[in-house]
Scaffold this motif. Structure first.
Motif, PDB file in Angstrom:
ATOM      1  N   ASN A 172       3.696  12.002  -7.185  1.00 38.49           N
ATOM      2  CA  ASN A 172       2.525  11.409  -7.832  1.00 38.49           C
ATOM      3  C   ASN A 172       2.523  11.731  -9.321  1.00 38.49           C
ATOM      4  O   ASN A 172       3.078  12.745  -9.757  1.00 38.49           O
ATOM      5  CB  ASN A 172       1.235  11.949  -7.219  1.00 38.49           C
ATOM      6  N   SER A 217       6.490   4.490  -1.975  1.00 40.83           N
ATOM      7  CA  SER A 217       5.277   3.755  -1.624  1.00 40.83           C
ATOM      8  C   SER A 217       4.125   4.715  -1.397  1.00 40.83           C
ATOM      9  O   SER A 217       4.316   5.908  -1.134  1.00 40.83           O
ATOM     10  CB  SER A 217       5.506   2.912  -0.359  1.00 40.83           C
ATOM     11  N   SER A 218       2.913   4.186  -1.522  1.00 43.87           N
ATOM     12  CA  SER A 218       1.670   4.934  -1.246  1.00 43.87           C
ATOM     13  C   SER A 218       1.551   6.193  -2.093  1.00 43.87           C
ATOM     14  O   SER A 218       1.058   7.229  -1.644  1.00 43.87           O
ATOM     15  CB  SER A 218       1.578   5.306   0.240  1.00 43.87           C
ATOM     16  N   LEU A 219       2.023   6.098  -3.331  1.00 50.31           N
ATOM     17  CA  LEU A 219       1.880   7.215  -4.259  1.00 50.31           C
ATOM     18  C   LEU A 219       0.698   6.983  -5.182  1.00 50.31           C
ATOM     19  O   LEU A 219       0.211   5.858  -5.314  1.00 50.31           O
ATOM     20  CB  LEU A 219       3.163   7.384  -5.079  1.00 50.31           C
ATOM     21  N   THR A 220       0.238   8.039  -5.831  1.00 47.79           N
ATOM     22  CA  THR A 220      -0.953   7.960  -6.677  1.00 47.79           C
ATOM     23  C   THR A 220      -0.593   8.200  -8.132  1.00 47.79           C
ATOM     24  O   THR A 220      -0.037   9.250  -8.476  1.00 47.79           O
ATOM     25  CB  THR A 220      -1.996   9.001  -6.237  1.00 47.79           C
ATOM     26  N   GLN A 250       2.209   2.349 -11.341  1.00 50.16           N
ATOM     27  CA  GLN A 250       2.482   2.541  -9.918  1.00 50.16           C
ATOM     28  C   GLN A 250       3.865   1.995  -9.582  1.00 50.16           C
ATOM     29  O   GLN A 250       4.240   0.911 -10.007  1.00 50.16           O
ATOM     30  CB  GLN A 250       1.426   1.796  -9.094  1.00 50.16           C
ATOM     31  N   THR A 296       4.047   7.231 -11.418  1.00 50.80           N
ATOM     32  CA  THR A 296       4.611   7.751 -10.180  1.00 50.80           C
ATOM     33  C   THR A 296       6.129   7.627 -10.175  1.00 50.80           C
ATOM     34  O   THR A 296       6.709   6.766 -10.842  1.00 50.80           O
ATOM     35  CB  THR A 296       4.062   7.007  -8.960  1.00 50.80           C
ATOM     36  N   ASN A 321       4.005  -0.950 -14.084  1.00 53.69           N
ATOM     37  CA  ASN A 321       4.545  -0.775 -12.737  1.00 53.69           C
ATOM     38  C   ASN A 321       6.043  -1.071 -12.738  1.00 53.69           C
ATOM     39  O   ASN A 321       6.543  -1.833 -13.565  1.00 53.69           O
ATOM     40  CB  ASN A 321       3.835  -1.706 -11.757  1.00 53.69           C
ATOM     41  N   SER A 358       6.055  14.007  -1.024  1.00 57.87           N
ATOM     42  CA  SER A 358       5.511  12.818  -1.680  1.00 57.87           C
ATOM     43  C   SER A 358       4.432  13.180  -2.697  1.00 57.87           C
ATOM     44  O   SER A 358       4.261  12.480  -3.692  1.00 57.87           O
ATOM     45  CB  SER A 358       4.936  11.853  -0.640  1.00 57.87           C
ATOM     46  N   SER A 359       3.709  14.285  -2.478  1.00 57.31           N
ATOM     47  CA  SER A 359       2.633  14.650  -3.407  1.00 57.31           C
ATOM     48  C   SER A 359       3.192  14.988  -4.786  1.00 57.31           C
ATOM     49  O   SER A 359       2.536  14.762  -5.804  1.00 57.31           O
ATOM     50  CB  SER A 359       1.824  15.824  -2.860  1.00 57.31           C
TER      51      SER A 359
END
Length: 227
Positions: free
Chosen positions: A147, A161-164, A178, A157, A196, A143-144
């Motif tokens: 980003n 989900s929950s990405l930076t 995002q 990104t 987004n 997942s990193s």
């Protein structure tokens, strides 16, 4: 015969006088031979030491988009504008290169888009906008790596989900977008944050900024769209 003449030695009997102050003017208008000699003698003719200000617009290299399915859009290179007074006989300009696109997850890394490189201007000013941040890589286990990367403007990104999103530099650009669902986000631009994504549509790249430095209103440093 009149002694007044345009630049290029075009003779005229109805000359336009040069504008003041002569010390900082661009020697516009028409100078007589006597006027030119007088101001040169008084060190008031525009010279290397008292040249008029120069307007600049410098944009760094844009970044590459993320590789694979649903890769994030690359961020625009940083953009800086302003004026400066030349201090030497030469102005040095370095043009930043664009970043490479990311690889598909089944191939070798890097999966994220490559960062752009800095541009620079020197010779009376020190101007160095930062290259754009690459977009997040697409369908990859880590997942990193999905980003966005930081830069003049940040990369968007990849999907997930929950990405930076990548962070842009204040005064040069904006953050990347995002991912909110099944598509990737857009990279930031000089004038706007990256868009987004929606379930079925990738995020738009952030708008650039408009300048008329070349005589025509033109947008510069827009971000790349997500897939």
């Amino acid at each position: 015969m009149t002694s007044k003449r345009y630049v290029g030695n075009i003779i005229t009997d109805n000359p336009t006088e040069p504008t003041e102050p002569y010390e900082t003017s661009a020697a516009s208008g028409v100078w007589s031979i006597a006027e030119a000699n007088a101001y040169r003698g008084a060190d008031k003719w525009p010279t290397q030491g008292n040249l008029p200000p120069v307007e600049y617009l410098v944009v760094a290299g844009g970044s590459g988009g993320g590789g694979g399915y649903y890769g994030g859009g690359g961020g625009a290179g940083g953009m800086l504008t302003g004026t400066f007074s030349p201090t030497g006989s030469a102005i040095t300009v370095t043009v930043g290169g664009g970043g490479a696109g990311g690889h598909h997850y089944s191939n070798s890394s890097p999966y994220q888009g490559g960062d752009g490189t800095n541009s620079s201007l020197s010779g009376g000013a020190s101007v160095e906008p930062t290259g754009g941040g690459g977009g997040g890589g697409g369908v990859i286990p880590s997942s990193s790596l999905r980003n966005g990367r930081n830069g003049g403007s940040g990369g968007g990104t990849a999907f997930g989900s929950s990405l930076t999103a990548g962070t842009g530099i204040s005064g040069q650009g904006n953050d990347g977008g995002q991912s909110l669902s099944g598509s990737a986000a857009g990279g930031g631009g000089a004038g706007q944050v990256g868009g987004n994504s929606t379930t079925s549509v990738g995020g738009n790249g952030g708008n650039g900024l408009q300048s008329s430095i070349n005589g025509t209103a033109t947008y510069y440093a827009g971000g790349g769209g997500g897939s």
